[in-house]
Design an enzyme around this catalytic site. Structure first.
Site, PDB file in Angstrom:
ATOM      1  N   GLN A   1      -7.367  -0.045   4.111  1.00 40.60           N
ATOM      2  CA  GLN A   1      -8.267  -0.377   5.042  1.00 40.60           C
ATOM      3  C   GLN A   1      -9.770  -0.744   4.342  1.00 40.60           C
ATOM      4  OE1 GLN A   1      -7.610  -1.247   8.027  1.00 40.60           O
ATOM      5  NE2 GLN A   1      -5.445  -0.325   8.368  1.00 40.60           N
ATOM      6  N   GLY A  17       0.908  -1.225   0.125  1.00 39.82           N
ATOM      7  CA  GLY A  17      -0.047   0.089  -0.025  1.00 39.82           C
ATOM      8  C   GLY A  17       0.978   0.986  -0.057  1.00 39.82           C
ATOM      9  N   THR A  18       1.968   1.077   0.669  1.00 36.03           N
ATOM     10  CA  THR A  18       2.779   2.307   0.866  1.00 36.03           C
ATOM     11  C   THR A  18       3.497   2.814  -0.612  1.00 36.03           C
ATOM     12  OG1 THR A  18       3.453   1.714   2.890  1.00 36.03           O
ATOM     13  CG2 THR A  18       5.028   3.316   1.841  1.00 36.03           C
ATOM     14  N   SER A  29      -3.774  -3.182  -0.261  1.00 33.44           N
ATOM     15  CA  SER A  29      -2.727  -3.952   0.026  1.00 33.44           C
ATOM     16  C   SER A  29      -3.222  -5.217   0.830  1.00 33.44           C
ATOM     17  CB  SER A  29      -2.018  -3.246   1.330  1.00 33.44           C
ATOM     18  OG  SER A  29      -1.049  -3.998   1.693  1.00 33.44           O
ATOM     19  N   ASN A  67      -7.169   4.103   9.402  1.00 34.49           N
ATOM     20  CA  ASN A  67      -6.630   3.072   9.985  1.00 34.49           C
ATOM     21  C   ASN A  67      -6.772   3.141  11.547  1.00 34.49           C
ATOM     22  OD1 ASN A  67      -4.923   4.966   9.007  1.00 34.49           O
ATOM     23  ND2 ASN A  67      -3.298   3.895  10.163  1.00 34.49           N
ATOM     24  N   CYS A  90       1.753   0.541  12.493  1.00 36.96           N
ATOM     25  CA  CYS A  90       2.721   0.740  11.281  1.00 36.96           C
ATOM     26  C   CYS A  90       3.821   2.022  11.963  1.00 36.96           C
ATOM     27  CB  CYS A  90       2.215   1.223  10.043  1.00 36.96           C
ATOM     28  SG  CYS A  90       0.652   0.831   9.845  1.00 36.96           S
ATOM     29  N   HIS A 107      -2.090  -7.565   2.604  1.00 38.89           N
ATOM     30  CA  HIS A 107      -2.178  -8.035   3.955  1.00 38.89           C
ATOM     31  C   HIS A 107      -3.230  -7.446   4.966  1.00 38.89           C
ATOM     32  CE1 HIS A 107      -0.043  -5.020   6.387  1.00 38.89           C
ATOM     33  NE2 HIS A 107       0.437  -4.586   5.115  1.00 38.89           N
TER      34      HIS A 107
HETATM   35  N1  PLP Z   1      -2.725   3.285   3.943  1.00 36.95           N
HETATM   36  C1  PLP Z   1      -3.274   2.745   5.195  1.00 36.95           C
HETATM   37  C2  PLP Z   1      -4.693   3.549   5.478  1.00 36.95           C
HETATM   38  C3  PLP Z   1      -2.744   1.511   5.985  1.00 36.95           C
HETATM   39  O1  PLP Z   1      -3.736   1.261   7.072  1.00 36.95           O
HETATM   40  C4  PLP Z   1      -1.533   1.151   5.745  1.00 36.95           C
HETATM   41  C5  PLP Z   1      -0.841   0.306   6.457  1.00 36.95           C
HETATM   42  O2  PLP Z   1      -1.185   0.189   7.861  1.00 36.95           O
HETATM   43  C6  PLP Z   1      -0.959   1.463   4.749  1.00 36.95           C
HETATM   44  C7  PLP Z   1      -1.329   2.487   3.906  1.00 36.95           C
HETATM   45  C8  PLP Z   1       0.395   1.148   4.132  1.00 36.95           C
HETATM   46  O3  PLP Z   1       0.172  -0.412   3.691  1.00 36.95           O
HETATM   47  P1  PLP Z   1       1.340  -1.279   3.510  1.00 36.95           P
HETATM   48  O4  PLP Z   1       1.460  -1.976   4.961  1.00 36.95           O
HETATM   49  O5  PLP Z   1       0.828  -2.306   2.533  1.00 36.95           O
HETATM   50  O6  PLP Z   1       2.673  -0.612   2.892  1.00 36.95           O
END
Ligand code: PLP
Length: 377
Positions: free
Chosen positions: A176, A69-70, A196, A146, A322, A198
């Site tokens: 999310q 997601g990042t 994402s 999140n 995170c 996971h």
């Molecule tokens: N965006 C949101 C809203 C998230 O909750 C997260 C992870 O917690 C991310 C982005 C990042 O996703 P990833 O862990 O796959 O990089």
């Protein structure tokens, strides 16, 4: 172990795990290779792209696989380096994958506007409206938060932005939401959407970005010609297929899962009520994603409670997982106007589809015991 941190990551589903193992075992061919196992890998990637597109109402050529997601979020924000976009507009409660990327742009001279939220964590539409003129802008507003689960009115916000300038780009970080809420990108009207695996019972290290056909996008990772020449790097065929299987499975029972999780959520709160625990659900009143409960418990210390639960092998988080290395107070709760005490005493409980009523019993019992011990001390 009892796991209540499903907003941080989720356990893999049986379907996703089977797909990951089987494809890893048998289909190690490079999807760009011309011989049989290469062609078979290419076919698997194509099938996965079709499954995912179908799950969110997109066309297969609008799905780009990324590593997480990042990366999807970073890719979107990198588009604003171009002169095409006058400004970047984001909400103040975005994930750091967005916020840190826009800070980088800002340091290079790009104008970034942060839209505040109300006490329920909902983006202030009136302020977004005032901010918009006829300039072409890049807007990024998350689908579900999140930390609090707040659901933003994406369709409405997107319409507002496109009304002012149809060439403006509206992106939503739906990390999310995907796999937990029915999503139809055409109905929402968004130009881009991040997801994402996971977070929806798929493997880690794989995600995707939806880019509406017709939206011009520059590559973020350059190299080979993978992903229609826009995202280089040898495809992680097994993870891609596993992600598709996870999403397909979650999507097939979205309403039933949501209803089940709501029952668990209600049970937890009614147990705390019955035992006289004084708490506040942060963002209560807003439309919230089922399962994310951010609560401030009077006189508790969030970190102390997390540790007490950890001793009983129960996993919850404070702020966002995170972000757990970061001892700064949650930027989300701060933006909602929570007091320092509320923030310090908050924990995030995120319920998933594999949790049971027995898990809820154990969690509420531990919270009650922690609270009683606090009172005595
Ligand atoms: N965006 C949101 C809203 C998230 O909750 C997260 C992870 O917690 C991310 C982005 C990042 O996703 P990833 O862990 O796959 O990089």
């Amino acid at each position: 172990m009892i796991y209540f941190d499903n907003a941080a990551t989720t356990p893999m589903s049986e379907a996703a795990l089977t797909a990951l193992i089987e494809v890893s075992n048998k289909q190690y061919g490079n999807a760009s290779s011309l011989y049989k196992i290469g062609r078979e890998s290419k076919r698997i990637v194509k099938e996965a792209r079709e499954i995912i597109a179908n799950c969110i109402g997109a066309k297969p050529n609008e799905i780009f696989f990324t590593s997480c997601g990042t990366e999807s979020d970073n890719w979107v924000i990198s588009q604003a380096e171009s002169e095409l976009y006058e400004r970047v507009i984001v909400s103040s409660v975005e994930h750091h994958a967005i916020l840190k990327s826009v800070e980088k742009l800002q340091s290079k001279g790009k104008k970034v506007i942060y839209i505040p939220v109300n006490e329920e964590c909902i983006v202030r539409k009136d302020i977004l409206c005032e901010t918009l003129d006829n300039d072409r802008v890049l807007v990024s507003i998350m689908f579900q938060n999140n930390e609090t689960g707040a659901v933003q009115p994406i369709r409405e916000l997107c319409e507002l932005v496109h009304k002012k300038n149809p060439e403006s780009i509206f992106h939503t970080d739906a990390v999310q939401a995907v796999g937990h809420t029915k999503i139809d990108v055409k109905d929402l009207g968004v130009d881009m959407l991040s997801a994402s695996a996971h977070k929806f019972n798929g493997p880690k290290g794989i995600g995707f970005l939806y880019v509406r056909e017709g939206v011009e996008i520059q590559p973020f990772i350059c190299g080979g010609g993978q992903e229609f020449g826009l995202r280089a790097g040898t495809e992680n065929v097994a993870a891609i297929y596993s992600m598709a299987k996870a999403l397909e499975e979650n999507n097939s029972s979205i309403n039933a899962t949501r209803d089940y999780i709501r029952v668990l959520e209600k049970k937890l709160l009614s147990k705390l009520d019955a035992r006289g625990i004084s708490y506040k659900v942060n963002g209560e009143g807003a439309n919230r994603k089922a399962g994310i409960i951010n609560i401030s418990i009077a006189e508790a210390d969030g970190e102390g409670l997390l540790n007490a639960l950890d001793l009983k092998d129960i996993c919850v988080s404070i702020g966002s997982a995170c972000n757990s290395e970061n001892k700064e107070p949650s930027h989300v709760l701060t933006a909602m106007g929570c007091t320092e005490d509320q923030i310090d005493s908050s924990i995030r409980i995120s319920i998933g589809k594999y949790n049971t009523l027995k898990d809820i019993e154990a969690l509420s019992e531990c919270i009650v015991r922690y609270n009683d011990a606090k009172k005595i001390n």
